[in-house]
Design an enzyme around this catalytic site. Structure first.
Site, short mmCIF file in Angstrom:
data_model
loop_
_atom_site.label_atom_id
_atom_site.label_comp_id
_atom_site.label_asym_id
_atom_site.label_seq_id
_atom_site.Cartn_x
_atom_site.Cartn_y
_atom_site.Cartn_z
N CYS A 47 65.31 45.01 36.79
CA CYS A 47 65.08 44.10 35.54
C CYS A 47 65.93 44.42 34.05
O CYS A 47 65.84 45.62 33.73
CB CYS A 47 63.59 44.19 34.93
SG CYS A 47 63.26 43.11 33.74
N CYS B 277 60.79 46.42 27.49
CA CYS B 277 59.50 45.98 28.05
C CYS B 277 58.74 47.33 28.41
O CYS B 277 59.07 48.33 29.08
CB CYS B 277 59.83 45.21 29.02
SG CYS B 277 58.27 44.51 29.76
N CYS C 55 59.33 37.45 34.53
CA CYS C 55 59.06 38.82 34.91
C CYS C 55 59.29 39.21 36.46
O CYS C 55 58.63 38.31 37.23
CB CYS C 55 57.70 39.16 34.53
SG CYS C 55 57.10 40.84 35.32
N TYR D 217 29.36 47.73 41.03
CA TYR D 217 30.64 46.80 40.51
C TYR D 217 31.35 45.90 41.16
O TYR D 217 32.39 45.96 41.74
CB TYR D 217 31.81 48.04 40.02
CG TYR D 217 31.39 48.98 39.04
CD1 TYR D 217 31.03 49.21 37.81
CD2 TYR D 217 30.73 50.20 39.73
CE1 TYR D 217 30.47 50.30 37.02
CE2 TYR D 217 30.34 51.26 39.07
CZ TYR D 217 30.20 51.51 37.70
OH TYR D 217 29.59 52.32 37.02
N ASP E 107 33.22 50.42 42.79
CA ASP E 107 34.64 50.17 42.49
C ASP E 107 34.93 49.57 41.02
O ASP E 107 34.91 48.54 40.57
CB ASP E 107 34.84 48.75 43.22
CG ASP E 107 36.41 48.40 43.19
OD1 ASP E 107 37.22 48.94 42.32
OD2 ASP E 107 36.71 47.11 43.42
N CYS F 149 40.97 52.74 40.40
CA CYS F 149 42.25 52.31 39.88
C CYS F 149 42.92 53.38 39.05
O CYS F 149 43.87 53.10 38.45
CB CYS F 149 42.39 50.88 39.22
SG CYS F 149 41.30 50.87 37.72
C1 LIG Z 1 37.57 46.77 39.42
S1 LIG Z 1 36.28 45.15 39.25
C2 LIG Z 1 35.78 45.27 41.31
C3 LIG Z 1 35.21 44.14 41.67
C4 LIG Z 1 35.08 43.96 43.21
N1 LIG Z 1 34.65 45.34 43.72
C5 LIG Z 1 36.27 43.44 43.82
O1 LIG Z 1 37.05 44.38 44.86
O2 LIG Z 1 36.81 42.31 43.59
C6 LIG Z 1 35.06 46.05 38.63
C7 LIG Z 1 33.92 44.98 38.21
O3 LIG Z 1 32.99 46.02 37.62
C8 LIG Z 1 32.37 44.95 36.70
N2 LIG Z 1 31.71 45.81 35.71
C9 LIG Z 1 32.21 46.53 34.66
N3 LIG Z 1 31.46 47.35 34.04
C10 LIG Z 1 30.26 47.30 34.87
C11 LIG Z 1 28.93 47.84 34.62
N4 LIG Z 1 28.81 48.93 33.50
N5 LIG Z 1 28.18 47.54 35.55
C12 LIG Z 1 27.98 46.81 36.45
N6 LIG Z 1 29.38 45.91 36.74
C13 LIG Z 1 30.65 46.22 35.73
C14 LIG Z 1 33.35 44.17 36.23
O4 LIG Z 1 32.67 42.78 35.65
C15 LIG Z 1 34.32 43.80 37.55
O5 LIG Z 1 33.71 42.78 38.08
#
Ligand SMILES: C[S@@+](CC[C@H](N)C(=O)[O-])C[C@H]1O[C@@H](n2cnc3c(N)ncnc32)[C@H](O)[C@@H]1O
Length: 425
Positions: free
Chosen positions: A85, A93, A173, A283, A351, A378
Protein backbone atom coordinates in the site's frame (compact mmCIF):
# COMPACT_ATOMS: atom_id res chain seq x y z
CA UNK A 1 -12.35 -5.75 14.16
CA UNK A 2 -9.55 -3.24 14.22
CA UNK A 3 -11.04 0.21 14.57
CA UNK A 4 -8.72 3.11 14.59
CA UNK A 5 -8.64 4.75 17.95
CA UNK A 6 -8.26 8.42 18.63
CA UNK A 7 -5.69 8.74 21.35
CA UNK A 8 -4.85 11.55 23.69
CA UNK A 9 -2.87 14.40 22.17
CA UNK A 10 0.82 13.54 22.16
CA UNK A 11 2.93 15.72 24.44
CA UNK A 12 6.43 16.94 23.74
CA UNK A 13 9.21 15.28 25.69
CA UNK A 14 12.98 15.62 25.76
CA UNK A 15 13.65 13.08 22.98
CA UNK A 16 10.72 13.83 20.70
CA UNK A 17 11.88 14.44 17.13
CA UNK A 18 15.42 13.16 17.71
CA UNK A 19 16.95 10.34 15.69
CA UNK A 20 18.49 7.33 17.44
CA UNK A 21 20.30 4.32 15.99
CA UNK A 22 19.09 1.08 17.58
CA UNK A 23 19.06 -2.71 17.34
CA UNK A 24 15.50 -4.02 17.02
CA UNK A 25 14.39 -6.74 19.40
CA UNK A 26 11.23 -8.76 19.90
CA UNK A 27 7.77 -7.65 18.71
CA UNK A 28 5.55 -5.93 21.27
CA UNK A 29 1.78 -6.21 21.45
CA UNK A 30 0.35 -3.39 19.33
CA UNK A 31 2.45 -3.50 16.14
CA UNK A 32 5.88 -2.28 17.19
CA UNK A 33 9.19 -3.89 18.20
CA UNK A 34 11.19 -3.32 21.35
CA UNK A 35 14.52 -1.49 21.23
CA UNK A 36 16.66 0.06 23.96
CA UNK A 37 18.49 3.35 24.05
CA UNK A 38 20.27 4.95 27.02
CA UNK A 39 18.48 2.59 29.42
CA UNK A 40 15.02 3.35 28.07
CA UNK A 41 12.68 1.11 26.12
CA UNK A 42 11.64 2.38 22.69
CA UNK A 43 8.67 0.87 20.89
CA UNK A 44 9.69 1.16 17.24
CA UNK A 45 7.12 0.88 14.43
CA UNK A 46 7.98 0.00 10.81
CA UNK A 47 10.86 -2.16 11.99
CA UNK A 48 11.40 -5.93 12.30
CA UNK A 49 13.27 -8.05 14.86
CA UNK A 50 17.00 -8.32 14.13
CA UNK A 51 17.17 -5.09 12.13
CA UNK A 52 19.41 -2.12 12.82
CA UNK A 53 17.58 1.11 12.10
CA UNK A 54 17.62 4.85 12.51
CA UNK A 55 14.42 5.72 14.32
CA UNK A 56 12.73 9.06 14.89
CA UNK A 57 11.21 9.46 18.36
CA UNK A 58 7.52 10.28 17.86
CA UNK A 59 6.44 10.33 21.48
CA UNK A 60 8.32 10.89 24.72
CA UNK A 61 6.30 11.57 27.84
CA UNK A 62 9.33 11.38 30.07
CA UNK A 63 8.46 7.92 31.46
CA UNK A 64 10.26 4.62 31.13
CA UNK A 65 9.51 4.25 27.42
CA UNK A 66 9.06 6.26 24.27
CA UNK A 67 7.72 5.53 20.81
CA UNK A 68 9.52 5.84 17.49
CA UNK A 69 9.22 5.18 13.76
CA UNK A 70 12.04 3.45 11.85
CA UNK A 71 12.91 5.97 9.15
CA UNK A 72 16.04 4.33 7.75
CA UNK A 73 16.76 0.60 7.67
CA UNK A 74 20.51 0.09 8.06
CA UNK A 75 20.43 -3.71 8.21
CA UNK A 76 17.16 -5.14 6.88
CA UNK A 77 15.57 -8.39 7.99
CA UNK A 78 15.14 -11.18 5.44
CA UNK A 79 11.43 -10.94 6.30
CA UNK A 80 11.19 -7.36 5.04
CA UNK A 81 9.05 -6.73 1.92
CA UNK A 82 7.99 -3.61 0.05
CA UNK A 83 4.62 -2.52 1.54
CA UNK A 84 1.91 -3.13 -1.07
CA UNK A 85 0.00 0.00 0.00
CA UNK A 86 1.46 3.41 -0.96
CA UNK A 87 -0.06 4.89 2.22
CA UNK A 88 1.91 2.61 4.57
CA UNK A 89 5.00 4.01 6.31
CA UNK A 90 6.20 6.33 9.05
CA UNK A 91 3.69 9.11 9.77
CA UNK A 92 1.22 7.76 7.22
CA UNK A 93 -1.93 5.59 7.47
CA UNK A 94 -2.38 3.96 10.88
CA UNK A 95 -4.68 1.19 9.63
CA UNK A 96 -1.89 -1.38 9.21
CA UNK A 97 1.12 -2.30 11.32
CA UNK A 98 2.98 -5.02 9.40
CA UNK A 99 2.78 -4.10 5.69
CA UNK A 100 6.59 -4.30 5.58
CA UNK A 101 6.66 -7.98 6.69
CA UNK A 102 6.00 -11.13 4.66
CA UNK A 103 2.84 -13.08 5.52
CA UNK A 104 4.82 -15.86 7.24
CA UNK A 105 6.74 -13.24 9.23
CA UNK A 106 3.50 -11.51 10.28
CA UNK A 107 2.19 -14.78 11.67
CA UNK A 108 5.50 -15.46 13.43
CA UNK A 109 5.38 -11.97 15.00
CA UNK A 110 1.84 -12.58 16.24
CA UNK A 111 2.79 -16.05 17.53
CA UNK A 112 5.56 -14.45 19.54
CA UNK A 113 3.16 -11.81 20.92
CA UNK A 114 0.55 -14.42 21.96
CA UNK A 115 3.22 -16.51 23.71
CA UNK A 116 4.65 -13.47 25.46
CA UNK A 117 1.23 -12.29 26.68
CA UNK A 118 0.52 -15.72 28.15
CA UNK A 119 3.92 -15.88 29.83
CA UNK A 120 3.63 -12.40 31.30
CA UNK A 121 -0.09 -12.15 32.11
CA UNK A 122 -1.23 -15.75 32.58
CA UNK A 123 2.09 -16.93 34.05
CA UNK A 124 2.33 -20.02 31.83
CA UNK A 125 4.56 -21.28 29.04
CA UNK A 126 2.32 -22.24 26.10
CA UNK A 127 5.13 -23.79 23.99
CA UNK A 128 3.71 -27.34 24.21
CA UNK A 129 0.10 -26.25 23.69
CA UNK A 130 0.22 -23.52 21.09
CA UNK A 131 1.66 -24.35 17.66
CA UNK A 132 1.40 -20.85 16.19
CA UNK A 133 -0.91 -18.41 14.44
CA UNK A 134 -2.72 -19.95 11.46
CA UNK A 135 -3.48 -18.16 8.20
CA UNK A 136 -7.03 -17.80 6.94
CA UNK A 137 -7.74 -18.39 3.24
CA UNK A 138 -7.55 -15.42 0.88
CA UNK A 139 -4.12 -13.88 1.44
CA UNK A 140 -3.03 -10.62 3.01
CA UNK A 141 -5.17 -8.17 1.01
CA UNK A 142 -8.84 -7.84 0.06
CA UNK A 143 -10.29 -9.33 3.27
CA UNK A 144 -11.98 -6.49 5.17
CA UNK A 145 -15.75 -6.67 4.67
CA UNK A 146 -16.22 -3.59 6.88
CA UNK A 147 -14.18 -0.39 7.13
CA UNK A 148 -15.01 2.73 9.12
CA UNK A 149 -13.31 5.49 7.15
CA UNK A 150 -12.49 8.60 9.19
CA UNK A 151 -13.61 11.98 7.93
CA UNK A 152 -11.39 15.02 8.52
CA UNK A 153 -12.52 18.60 9.20
CA UNK A 154 -12.36 19.25 5.42
CA UNK A 155 -14.88 16.47 4.83
CA UNK A 156 -12.40 14.16 3.08
CA UNK A 157 -12.34 10.47 3.99
CA UNK A 158 -9.45 8.16 4.76
CA UNK A 159 -7.98 6.46 7.83
CA UNK A 160 -6.40 7.98 10.94
CA UNK A 161 -2.66 8.20 11.12
CA UNK A 162 -1.15 6.19 13.95
CA UNK A 163 -1.98 7.72 17.38
CA UNK A 164 -3.22 10.84 15.67
CA UNK A 165 -6.41 12.76 14.93
CA UNK A 166 -5.10 13.49 11.42
CA UNK A 167 -6.72 11.69 8.51
CA UNK A 168 -4.60 10.08 5.79
CA UNK A 169 -6.84 10.74 2.81
CA UNK A 170 -7.24 7.60 0.65
CA UNK A 171 -8.63 6.75 -2.74
CA UNK A 172 -8.64 3.04 -1.87
CA UNK A 173 -7.71 0.65 0.95
CA UNK A 174 -6.16 -2.59 -0.40
CA UNK A 175 -7.32 -4.48 2.70
CA UNK A 176 -10.99 -4.05 1.73
CA UNK A 177 -13.04 -6.52 -0.29
CA UNK A 178 -14.44 -5.15 -3.57
CA UNK A 179 -17.02 -2.48 -2.79
CA UNK A 180 -15.40 -1.73 0.57
CA UNK A 181 -11.70 -1.15 -0.16
CA UNK A 182 -12.47 0.69 -3.39
CA UNK A 183 -15.66 2.24 -2.05
CA UNK A 184 -17.14 5.17 -3.95
CA UNK A 185 -17.42 6.95 -0.59
CA UNK A 186 -13.73 7.81 -0.93
CA UNK A 187 -14.40 9.78 -4.13
CA UNK A 188 -16.55 12.45 -2.47
CA UNK A 189 -16.55 14.72 0.56
CA UNK A 190 -18.60 14.11 3.72
CA UNK A 191 -18.90 17.51 5.44
CA UNK A 192 -20.11 17.36 9.05
CA UNK A 193 -19.51 13.62 9.44
CA UNK A 194 -16.99 12.04 11.79
CA UNK A 195 -16.81 8.88 9.71
CA UNK A 196 -18.29 6.95 6.83
CA UNK A 197 -18.57 3.18 7.16
CA UNK A 198 -18.89 0.64 4.38
CA UNK A 199 -19.96 -2.95 5.07
CA UNK A 200 -20.56 -5.84 2.70
CA UNK A 201 -22.75 -8.87 3.25
CA UNK A 202 -24.00 -11.50 0.81
CA UNK A 203 -26.78 -9.19 -0.37
CA UNK A 204 -24.89 -5.95 -1.06
CA UNK A 205 -22.89 -3.06 0.32
CA UNK A 206 -24.27 -0.72 3.01
CA UNK A 207 -22.97 2.81 3.56
CA UNK A 208 -23.37 4.21 7.08
CA UNK A 209 -22.86 7.83 8.12
CA UNK A 210 -21.23 8.49 11.49
CA UNK A 211 -22.25 11.81 13.03
CA UNK A 212 -20.72 13.10 16.26
CA UNK A 213 -22.94 12.13 19.18
CA UNK A 214 -24.22 14.78 21.59
CA UNK A 215 -22.43 15.77 24.81
CA UNK A 216 -18.99 14.91 26.15
CA UNK A 217 -17.64 11.87 27.93
CA UNK A 218 -15.20 11.54 30.78
CA UNK A 219 -11.55 12.49 30.17
CA UNK A 220 -12.44 14.50 27.05
CA UNK A 221 -13.32 11.41 25.01
CA UNK A 222 -15.81 11.72 22.18
CA UNK A 223 -19.29 10.37 22.88
CA UNK A 224 -20.34 7.46 20.62
CA UNK A 225 -21.23 8.44 17.05
CA UNK A 226 -24.83 8.41 15.84
CA UNK A 227 -24.79 5.86 13.02
CA UNK A 228 -27.34 5.68 10.21
CA UNK A 229 -27.54 3.74 6.92
CA UNK A 230 -27.50 6.27 4.08
CA UNK A 231 -27.23 3.91 1.08
CA UNK A 232 -27.61 0.19 0.37
CA UNK A 233 -29.35 -2.44 2.47
CA UNK A 234 -30.19 -1.86 6.15
CA UNK A 235 -29.63 -5.58 6.78
CA UNK A 236 -26.77 -7.78 5.61
CA UNK A 237 -27.00 -11.50 4.93
CA UNK A 238 -24.20 -13.75 6.09
CA UNK A 239 -23.61 -17.47 5.63
CA UNK A 240 -21.68 -19.85 7.89
CA UNK A 241 -21.47 -23.39 6.58
CA UNK A 242 -25.01 -24.32 5.55
CA UNK A 243 -26.66 -21.67 7.75
CA UNK A 244 -27.89 -18.22 6.78
CA UNK A 245 -27.89 -15.28 9.17
CA UNK A 246 -29.31 -11.79 8.93
CA UNK A 247 -27.66 -8.91 10.80
CA UNK A 248 -28.43 -5.17 10.98
CA UNK A 249 -25.97 -3.28 8.76
CA UNK A 250 -24.50 -1.58 11.84
CA UNK A 251 -24.53 -4.74 13.95
CA UNK A 252 -21.56 -6.92 14.85
CA UNK A 253 -20.29 -9.55 12.42
CA UNK A 254 -16.80 -10.97 12.01
CA UNK A 255 -14.92 -8.91 9.43
CA UNK A 256 -12.80 -11.45 7.55
CA UNK A 257 -14.98 -13.51 5.17
CA UNK A 258 -13.56 -16.78 6.56
CA UNK A 259 -13.53 -15.69 10.21
CA UNK A 260 -16.97 -16.75 11.44
CA UNK A 261 -16.73 -20.31 10.11
CA UNK A 262 -13.07 -20.68 11.19
CA UNK A 263 -13.64 -19.40 14.73
CA UNK A 264 -16.85 -21.36 15.17
CA UNK A 265 -15.14 -24.55 13.92
CA UNK A 266 -12.23 -24.05 16.28
CA UNK A 267 -14.39 -23.17 19.29
CA UNK A 268 -16.88 -26.01 18.80
CA UNK A 269 -13.98 -28.39 18.15
CA UNK A 270 -12.47 -27.35 21.48
CA UNK A 271 -15.56 -27.60 23.70
CA UNK A 272 -17.02 -30.59 21.75
CA UNK A 273 -20.72 -30.13 22.60
CA UNK A 274 -22.70 -33.36 22.94
CA UNK A 275 -26.36 -34.01 22.18
CA UNK A 276 -28.55 -33.03 25.14
CA UNK A 277 -26.04 -30.65 26.76
CA UNK A 278 -26.84 -27.17 28.08
CA UNK A 279 -24.65 -24.30 26.83
CA UNK A 280 -24.36 -20.71 27.99
CA UNK A 281 -23.19 -18.42 25.14
CA UNK A 282 -22.02 -15.10 26.61
CA UNK A 283 -21.73 -11.95 24.43
CA UNK A 284 -23.84 -13.74 21.83
CA UNK A 285 -24.33 -10.98 19.25
CA UNK A 286 -26.79 -11.95 16.51
CA UNK A 287 -26.61 -15.61 17.54
CA UNK A 288 -23.93 -16.95 15.18
CA UNK A 289 -22.30 -19.25 17.74
CA UNK A 290 -25.64 -19.80 19.51
CA UNK A 291 -27.13 -21.35 16.37
CA UNK A 292 -24.16 -23.60 15.66
CA UNK A 293 -24.03 -24.72 19.29
CA UNK A 294 -27.78 -25.40 19.16
CA UNK A 295 -27.34 -27.59 16.09
CA UNK A 296 -24.61 -29.50 17.93
CA UNK A 297 -26.58 -30.17 21.15
CA UNK A 298 -29.80 -30.91 19.26
CA UNK A 299 -33.40 -30.55 20.37
CA UNK A 300 -32.78 -32.40 23.65
CA UNK A 301 -30.21 -29.77 24.61
CA UNK A 302 -30.48 -26.09 25.44
CA UNK A 303 -28.48 -23.00 24.47
CA UNK A 304 -28.94 -19.68 26.20
CA UNK A 305 -27.19 -16.61 24.84
CA UNK A 306 -26.68 -13.35 26.74
CA UNK A 307 -26.26 -10.12 24.78
CA UNK A 308 -26.53 -6.45 25.76
CA UNK A 309 -27.54 -5.00 22.38
CA UNK A 310 -31.31 -4.91 21.90
CA UNK A 311 -30.91 -4.87 18.12
CA UNK A 312 -28.57 -7.90 18.15
CA UNK A 313 -31.06 -9.80 20.36
CA UNK A 314 -33.81 -9.08 17.81
CA UNK A 315 -31.54 -10.33 15.00
CA UNK A 316 -30.77 -13.44 17.05
CA UNK A 317 -34.51 -14.17 17.45
CA UNK A 318 -34.79 -14.24 13.64
CA UNK A 319 -31.62 -16.30 13.23
CA UNK A 320 -32.71 -18.87 15.83
CA UNK A 321 -36.36 -19.18 14.73
CA UNK A 322 -35.91 -22.81 13.58
CA UNK A 323 -34.04 -23.78 16.78
CA UNK A 324 -36.62 -23.34 19.58
CA UNK A 325 -34.22 -24.81 22.19
CA UNK A 326 -31.93 -21.80 21.69
CA UNK A 327 -32.58 -18.20 22.73
CA UNK A 328 -30.58 -15.04 23.26
CA UNK A 329 -31.58 -13.11 26.36
CA UNK A 330 -31.17 -9.34 26.60
CA UNK A 331 -28.84 -8.26 29.40
CA UNK A 332 -25.31 -7.46 30.43
CA UNK A 333 -23.26 -10.52 31.27
CA UNK A 334 -22.05 -8.94 34.51
CA UNK A 335 -25.69 -8.45 35.60
CA UNK A 336 -27.02 -11.84 34.46
CA UNK A 337 -24.28 -14.05 35.90
CA UNK A 338 -24.55 -13.15 39.61
CA UNK A 339 -28.29 -13.94 39.51
CA UNK A 340 -27.46 -17.45 38.28
CA UNK A 341 -28.66 -17.90 34.70
CA UNK A 342 -31.79 -20.00 34.16
CA UNK A 343 -29.73 -22.97 32.94
CA UNK A 344 -27.12 -25.10 34.63
CA UNK A 345 -24.51 -25.14 31.84
CA UNK A 346 -22.35 -28.09 30.83
CA UNK A 347 -20.40 -25.67 28.64
CA UNK A 348 -19.85 -21.92 28.75
CA UNK A 349 -18.75 -20.11 25.61
CA UNK A 350 -17.74 -16.46 25.68
CA UNK A 351 -16.77 -13.97 22.97
CA UNK A 352 -16.39 -10.62 24.73
CA UNK A 353 -15.30 -7.27 23.27
CA UNK A 354 -11.61 -6.25 23.43
CA UNK A 355 -11.77 -5.44 27.14
CA UNK A 356 -12.33 -9.14 27.87
CA UNK A 357 -14.59 -10.59 30.54
CA UNK A 358 -12.76 -9.33 33.62
CA UNK A 359 -12.12 -10.91 36.99
CA UNK A 360 -15.64 -10.91 38.43
CA UNK A 361 -17.30 -12.32 35.29
CA UNK A 362 -14.61 -15.01 35.08
CA UNK A 363 -15.07 -15.88 38.77
CA UNK A 364 -18.86 -16.05 38.33
CA UNK A 365 -18.75 -18.33 35.31
CA UNK A 366 -16.16 -20.64 36.93
CA UNK A 367 -18.59 -20.85 39.84
CA UNK A 368 -21.26 -22.28 37.52
CA UNK A 369 -19.14 -25.44 37.31
CA UNK A 370 -19.27 -26.20 33.59
CA UNK A 371 -17.24 -29.11 32.22
CA UNK A 372 -15.61 -26.78 29.65
CA UNK A 373 -15.24 -23.08 28.90
CA UNK A 374 -14.53 -21.98 25.34
CA UNK A 375 -13.17 -18.44 25.07
CA UNK A 376 -12.99 -16.58 21.74
CA UNK A 377 -10.85 -13.45 22.11
CA UNK A 378 -9.76 -10.60 19.86
CA UNK A 379 -7.07 -9.46 22.30
CA UNK A 380 -4.50 -11.96 23.59
CA UNK A 381 -3.64 -9.66 26.52
CA UNK A 382 -7.13 -9.58 28.03
CA UNK A 383 -7.53 -13.29 27.22
CA UNK A 384 -4.32 -14.13 29.09
CA UNK A 385 -5.42 -11.97 32.05
CA UNK A 386 -8.80 -13.77 32.17
CA UNK A 387 -7.18 -17.20 31.77
CA UNK A 388 -5.04 -16.35 34.80
CA UNK A 389 -8.21 -16.07 36.90
CA UNK A 390 -9.19 -19.60 35.86
CA UNK A 391 -5.69 -21.02 36.44
CA UNK A 392 -5.60 -19.46 39.92
CA UNK A 393 -8.93 -21.17 40.65
CA UNK A 394 -7.42 -24.58 39.76
CA UNK A 395 -8.53 -24.79 36.13
CA UNK A 396 -6.22 -25.72 33.28
CA UNK A 397 -5.68 -24.38 29.79
CA UNK A 398 -6.52 -27.38 27.60
CA UNK A 399 -6.05 -25.80 24.16
CA UNK A 400 -4.93 -22.53 22.61
CA UNK A 401 -5.36 -21.68 18.93
CA UNK A 402 -4.81 -18.39 17.13
CA UNK A 403 -5.77 -17.13 13.69
CA UNK A 404 -4.50 -14.34 11.48
CA UNK A 405 -7.97 -12.97 10.76
CA UNK A 406 -6.60 -9.41 10.42
CA UNK A 407 -3.55 -9.62 8.10
CA UNK A 408 -1.25 -6.57 7.90
CA UNK A 409 -2.48 -5.38 11.32
CA UNK A 410 -1.24 -6.44 14.76
CA UNK A 411 -4.62 -7.96 15.62
CA UNK A 412 -4.97 -11.69 16.21
CA UNK A 413 -7.92 -13.83 17.26
CA UNK A 414 -7.46 -16.60 19.83
CA UNK A 415 -9.54 -19.57 20.93
CA UNK A 416 -8.85 -21.01 24.38
CA UNK A 417 -10.28 -24.08 26.09
CA UNK A 418 -10.43 -24.12 29.89
CA UNK A 419 -11.33 -27.23 31.85
CA UNK A 420 -11.61 -27.98 35.55
CA UNK A 421 -8.26 -29.48 36.56
CA UNK A 422 -9.79 -32.88 37.38
CA UNK A 423 -11.16 -33.14 33.80
CA UNK A 424 -7.72 -33.06 32.27
CA UNK A 425 -5.84 -35.43 34.58
C1 LIG B 1 -17.18 -9.83 19.75
S1 LIG B 1 -18.91 -9.62 19.65
C2 LIG B 1 -19.39 -11.32 19.60
C3 LIG B 1 -20.68 -11.62 18.90
C4 LIG B 1 -20.96 -13.07 18.54
N1 LIG B 1 -20.42 -14.03 19.48
C5 LIG B 1 -20.49 -13.37 17.14
O1 LIG B 1 -19.53 -14.15 17.00
O2 LIG B 1 -21.07 -12.87 16.18
C6 LIG B 1 -19.27 -9.11 21.29
C7 LIG B 1 -20.73 -8.89 21.59
O3 LIG B 1 -20.83 -8.61 22.98
C8 LIG B 1 -21.85 -7.64 23.17
N2 LIG B 1 -21.57 -7.05 24.48
C9 LIG B 1 -20.67 -6.08 24.80
N3 LIG B 1 -20.64 -5.87 26.12
C10 LIG B 1 -21.55 -6.73 26.68
C11 LIG B 1 -21.95 -7.01 28.00
N4 LIG B 1 -21.42 -6.35 29.03
N5 LIG B 1 -22.87 -7.96 28.21
C12 LIG B 1 -23.42 -8.64 27.16
N6 LIG B 1 -23.07 -8.42 25.87
C13 LIG B 1 -22.14 -7.48 25.63
C14 LIG B 1 -21.74 -6.74 21.98
O4 LIG B 1 -22.97 -6.06 21.74
C15 LIG B 1 -21.37 -7.74 20.86
O5 LIG B 1 -22.54 -8.20 20.22
Amino acid sequence: MPRLRRSAVVEDGPLRGSIVEVEIGAPAHGGSCVARHDGRVIFVRHALPGERVRARITEDRGGTFCRADAVEILRPSVDRVVPPCPHAGPGRCGGCDWQHASGAAQRALKTSVVREQFTRLAGIDTADLFTGVQALPGGLLGWRTRIVYAVGPDGRAGLYRHRSHEVEVLDACPLGVPGVGDAGVLARDWPGLSGVEVARGDGGVAVLAHRPGPGRQARGRRPPDRVEVVAGPTRLDQRVGQRDFTVAADGFWQVHPAAASTFAGSLLGAVAPRPGEAVLDLYAGAGMLTALLAEAVGATGRVLGVESSRRAVADAATNLADLPWAQVQLGRVEDVLPDRPPIDPDIVVLDPPRAGAGRSVMAALLGLGPRAIGYLACDPATLARDVRVALDAGWRLGALHAFDAFPMTHHVECVALLTPDSAGT
